[in-house]
Design a protein around this motif. Structure first.
Motif, PDB file in Angstrom:
ATOM      1  N   GLY A  92       0.750  -1.250   0.000  1.00 21.48           N
ATOM      2  CA  GLY A  92       0.000   0.000   0.000  1.00 21.48           C
ATOM      3  C   GLY A  92       0.777   1.295   0.000  1.00 21.48           C
ATOM      4  O   GLY A  92       0.184   2.370  -0.036  1.00 21.48           O
ATOM      5  N   VAL A  93       2.100   1.243   0.072  1.00 23.62           N
ATOM      6  CA  VAL A  93       2.884   2.473   0.001  1.00 23.62           C
ATOM      7  C   VAL A  93       2.897   2.914  -1.464  1.00 23.62           C
ATOM      8  O   VAL A  93       3.089   2.110  -2.365  1.00 23.62           O
ATOM      9  CB  VAL A  93       4.320   2.256   0.522  1.00 23.62           C
ATOM     10  N   THR A  94       2.672   4.191  -1.703  1.00 23.66           N
ATOM     11  CA  THR A  94       2.639   4.696  -3.071  1.00 23.66           C
ATOM     12  C   THR A  94       4.038   5.086  -3.543  1.00 23.66           C
ATOM     13  O   THR A  94       4.941   5.348  -2.734  1.00 23.66           O
ATOM     14  CB  THR A  94       1.728   5.927  -3.202  1.00 23.66           C
ATOM     15  N   LYS A  95       4.202   5.157  -4.840  1.00 25.50           N
ATOM     16  CA  LYS A  95       5.460   5.610  -5.417  1.00 25.50           C
ATOM     17  C   LYS A  95       5.765   7.031  -4.940  1.00 25.50           C
ATOM     18  O   LYS A  95       6.919   7.361  -4.644  1.00 25.50           O
ATOM     19  CB  LYS A  95       5.407   5.571  -6.945  1.00 25.50           C
ATOM     20  N   GLU A  96       4.740   7.849  -4.862  1.00 28.46           N
ATOM     21  CA  GLU A  96       4.925   9.239  -4.423  1.00 28.46           C
ATOM     22  C   GLU A  96       5.441   9.295  -2.985  1.00 28.46           C
ATOM     23  O   GLU A  96       6.308  10.124  -2.660  1.00 28.46           O
ATOM     24  CB  GLU A  96       3.617  10.028  -4.551  1.00 28.46           C
ATOM     25  N   GLU A  97       4.922   8.430  -2.122  1.00 30.80           N
ATOM     26  CA  GLU A  97       5.391   8.405  -0.729  1.00 30.80           C
ATOM     27  C   GLU A  97       6.851   7.952  -0.659  1.00 30.80           C
ATOM     28  O   GLU A  97       7.626   8.475   0.147  1.00 30.80           O
ATOM     29  CB  GLU A  97       4.505   7.492   0.112  1.00 30.80           C
ATOM     30  N   ILE A  98       7.225   7.013  -1.506  1.00 30.32           N
ATOM     31  CA  ILE A  98       8.611   6.567  -1.546  1.00 30.32           C
ATOM     32  C   ILE A  98       9.515   7.707  -1.998  1.00 30.32           C
ATOM     33  O   ILE A  98      10.582   7.939  -1.413  1.00 30.32           O
ATOM     34  CB  ILE A  98       8.755   5.320  -2.441  1.00 30.32           C
ATOM     35  N   VAL A  99       9.093   8.462  -3.015  1.00 31.78           N
ATOM     36  CA  VAL A  99       9.881   9.612  -3.462  1.00 31.78           C
ATOM     37  C   VAL A  99      10.028  10.618  -2.317  1.00 31.78           C
ATOM     38  O   VAL A  99      11.127  11.142  -2.073  1.00 31.78           O
ATOM     39  CB  VAL A  99       9.254  10.272  -4.714  1.00 31.78           C
ATOM     40  N   GLU A 100       8.960  10.887  -1.595  1.00 33.47           N
ATOM     41  CA  GLU A 100       9.040  11.818  -0.454  1.00 33.47           C
ATOM     42  C   GLU A 100      10.006  11.310   0.608  1.00 33.47           C
ATOM     43  O   GLU A 100      10.741  12.102   1.210  1.00 33.47           O
ATOM     44  CB  GLU A 100       7.652  12.050   0.163  1.00 33.47           C
ATOM     45  N   ALA A 101      10.028  10.000   0.838  1.00 32.31           N
ATOM     46  CA  ALA A 101      10.977   9.432   1.802  1.00 32.31           C
ATOM     47  C   ALA A 101      12.413   9.685   1.344  1.00 32.31           C
ATOM     48  O   ALA A 101      13.283  10.024   2.157  1.00 32.31           O
ATOM     49  CB  ALA A 101      10.721   7.942   1.980  1.00 32.31           C
ATOM     50  N   PHE A 102      12.661   9.577   0.013  1.00 30.97           N
ATOM     51  CA  PHE A 102      14.001   9.847  -0.497  1.00 30.97           C
ATOM     52  C   PHE A 102      14.348  11.328  -0.395  1.00 30.97           C
ATOM     53  O   PHE A 102      15.507  11.680  -0.160  1.00 30.97           O
ATOM     54  CB  PHE A 102      14.155   9.340  -1.934  1.00 30.97           C
ATOM     55  N   ILE A 103      13.388  12.194  -0.578  1.00 28.21           N
ATOM     56  CA  ILE A 103      13.624  13.636  -0.398  1.00 28.21           C
ATOM     57  C   ILE A 103      14.046  13.911   1.042  1.00 28.21           C
ATOM     58  O   ILE A 103      15.027  14.623   1.300  1.00 28.21           O
ATOM     59  CB  ILE A 103      12.376  14.456  -0.797  1.00 28.21           C
ATOM     60  N   GLN A 104      13.329  13.335   1.993  1.00 25.14           N
ATOM     61  CA  GLN A 104      13.659  13.496   3.411  1.00 25.14           C
ATOM     62  C   GLN A 104      15.026  12.885   3.718  1.00 25.14           C
ATOM     63  O   GLN A 104      15.840  13.460   4.430  1.00 25.14           O
ATOM     64  CB  GLN A 104      12.574  12.838   4.269  1.00 25.14           C
ATOM     65  N   MET A 105      15.267  11.723   3.155  1.00 26.67           N
ATOM     66  CA  MET A 105      16.518  11.017   3.370  1.00 26.67           C
ATOM     67  C   MET A 105      17.713  11.826   2.859  1.00 26.67           C
ATOM     68  O   MET A 105      18.782  11.823   3.484  1.00 26.67           O
ATOM     69  CB  MET A 105      16.447   9.672   2.646  1.00 26.67           C
ATOM     70  N   ALA A 106      17.544  12.509   1.736  1.00 28.46           N
ATOM     71  CA  ALA A 106      18.639  13.290   1.161  1.00 28.46           C
ATOM     72  C   ALA A 106      19.176  14.317   2.160  1.00 28.46           C
ATOM     73  O   ALA A 106      20.380  14.569   2.217  1.00 28.46           O
ATOM     74  CB  ALA A 106      18.183  13.980  -0.120  1.00 28.46           C
ATOM     75  N   VAL A 107      18.289  14.875   2.964  1.00 26.78           N
ATOM     76  CA  VAL A 107      18.697  15.883   3.942  1.00 26.78           C
ATOM     77  C   VAL A 107      19.509  15.260   5.070  1.00 26.78           C
ATOM     78  O   VAL A 107      20.529  15.801   5.487  1.00 26.78           O
ATOM     79  CB  VAL A 107      17.460  16.598   4.535  1.00 26.78           C
ATOM     80  N   TYR A 108      19.094  14.101   5.557  1.00 25.56           N
ATOM     81  CA  TYR A 108      19.691  13.525   6.757  1.00 25.56           C
ATOM     82  C   TYR A 108      20.713  12.423   6.499  1.00 25.56           C
ATOM     83  O   TYR A 108      21.578  12.175   7.340  1.00 25.56           O
ATOM     84  CB  TYR A 108      18.597  13.020   7.695  1.00 25.56           C
ATOM     85  N   ALA A 109      20.629  11.750   5.363  1.00 21.84           N
ATOM     86  CA  ALA A 109      21.573  10.667   5.065  1.00 21.84           C
ATOM     87  C   ALA A 109      22.501  11.019   3.908  1.00 21.84           C
ATOM     88  O   ALA A 109      23.450  10.302   3.649  1.00 21.84           O
ATOM     89  CB  ALA A 109      20.814   9.380   4.746  1.00 21.84           C
ATOM     90  N   GLY A 110      22.195  12.101   3.219  1.00 23.78           N
ATOM     91  CA  GLY A 110      23.057  12.543   2.131  1.00 23.78           C
ATOM     92  C   GLY A 110      22.436  12.368   0.758  1.00 23.78           C
ATOM     93  O   GLY A 110      21.739  11.396   0.494  1.00 23.78           O
ATOM     94  N   VAL A 111      22.686  13.366  -0.091  1.00 23.06           N
ATOM     95  CA  VAL A 111      22.120  13.379  -1.439  1.00 23.06           C
ATOM     96  C   VAL A 111      22.671  12.223  -2.265  1.00 23.06           C
ATOM     97  O   VAL A 111      21.929  11.553  -2.984  1.00 23.06           O
ATOM     98  CB  VAL A 111      22.384  14.739  -2.117  1.00 23.06           C
ATOM     99  N   ALA A 112      23.964  11.942  -2.164  1.00 24.36           N
ATOM    100  CA  ALA A 112      24.551  10.862  -2.951  1.00 24.36           C
ATOM    101  C   ALA A 112      23.907   9.521  -2.594  1.00 24.36           C
ATOM    102  O   ALA A 112      23.568   8.729  -3.476  1.00 24.36           O
ATOM    103  CB  ALA A 112      26.060  10.803  -2.747  1.00 24.36           C
ATOM    104  N   ARG A 113      23.723   9.265  -1.314  1.00 28.28           N
ATOM    105  CA  ARG A 113      23.090   8.017  -0.876  1.00 28.28           C
ATOM    106  C   ARG A 113      21.650   7.965  -1.380  1.00 28.28           C
ATOM    107  O   ARG A 113      21.178   6.937  -1.837  1.00 28.28           O
ATOM    108  CB  ARG A 113      23.163   7.938   0.646  1.00 28.28           C
ATOM    109  N   ALA A 114      20.955   9.081  -1.319  1.00 29.80           N
ATOM    110  CA  ALA A 114      19.568   9.116  -1.800  1.00 29.80           C
ATOM    111  C   ALA A 114      19.508   8.857  -3.305  1.00 29.80           C
ATOM    112  O   ALA A 114      18.628   8.131  -3.779  1.00 29.80           O
ATOM    113  CB  ALA A 114      18.916  10.453  -1.454  1.00 29.80           C
ATOM    114  N   PHE A 115      20.420   9.426  -4.069  1.00 30.23           N
ATOM    115  CA  PHE A 115      20.432   9.192  -5.518  1.00 30.23           C
ATOM    116  C   PHE A 115      20.722   7.730  -5.845  1.00 30.23           C
ATOM    117  O   PHE A 115      20.085   7.146  -6.720  1.00 30.23           O
ATOM    118  CB  PHE A 115      21.452  10.098  -6.224  1.00 30.23           C
ATOM    119  N   ASP A 116      21.703   7.130  -5.165  1.00 30.07           N
ATOM    120  CA  ASP A 116      21.998   5.706  -5.386  1.00 30.07           C
ATOM    121  C   ASP A 116      20.766   4.855  -5.095  1.00 30.07           C
ATOM    122  O   ASP A 116      20.429   3.949  -5.852  1.00 30.07           O
ATOM    123  CB  ASP A 116      23.141   5.232  -4.486  1.00 30.07           C
TER     124      ASP A 116
END
Length: 134
Positions: A92-116
């Motif tokens: 039930g998790v949407t693609k959009e919610e996953i993208v938002e999780a990566f946006i949040q992750m980029a701030v706290y875990a790093g943009v490079a890790r989020a892109f990978d």
């Protein structure tokens, strides 16, 4: 092949319900593995699918799946991330919610890790088919 205990069979059944396929071929040790390999896979599988995934008093399955995507992505463990993405989308998790999780992750875990990690998500999104919403 080793005879599975009732607890292990229950964990494998629950995993199949969450994953949509049998986990047994991936966790049952092969002939070249040591005898205690079964203990490792049994303990890990029972813990994950009998003790953790069913806990729904505070986190439902859908939320737990999104948390698991974020954790595996943040750690940079990309093959497990692929599986967690499939679990999330199946539950039930949407693609959009996953993208938002990566946006949040980029701030706290790093943009490079989020892109990978997002590169893996793109592949899983393509497997899922449907409109390209992410």
């Amino acid at each position: 092949m080793t005879e599975h205990s009732a607890d292990y069979r229950r964990a494998l059944d629950r995993a199949e319900g969450i994953l949509g396929f049998s986990l047994a071929p991936y966790v049952d040790p092969g002939p070249s593995e040591p005898a205690n390999a079964y203990d490792f896979t049994r303990i890990a599988t029972e813990h994950a699918f009998n003790d953790v995934w069913p806990r729904d008093e505070h986190l439902d399955l859908r939320t737990r799946a999104l948390v698991s995507v974020t954790i595996t992505a943040s750690l940079g463990i990309l093959e497990p991330l692929r599986g967690q993405l499939r679990i999330a989308l199946r539950n039930g998790v949407t693609k959009e919610e996953i993208v938002e999780a990566f946006i949040q992750m980029a701030v706290y875990a790093g943009v490079a890790r989020a892109f990978d990690s997002y590169a893996v998500a793109r592949e899983v999104f393509a497997e899922q088919g449907g409109p390209d919403t992410a």
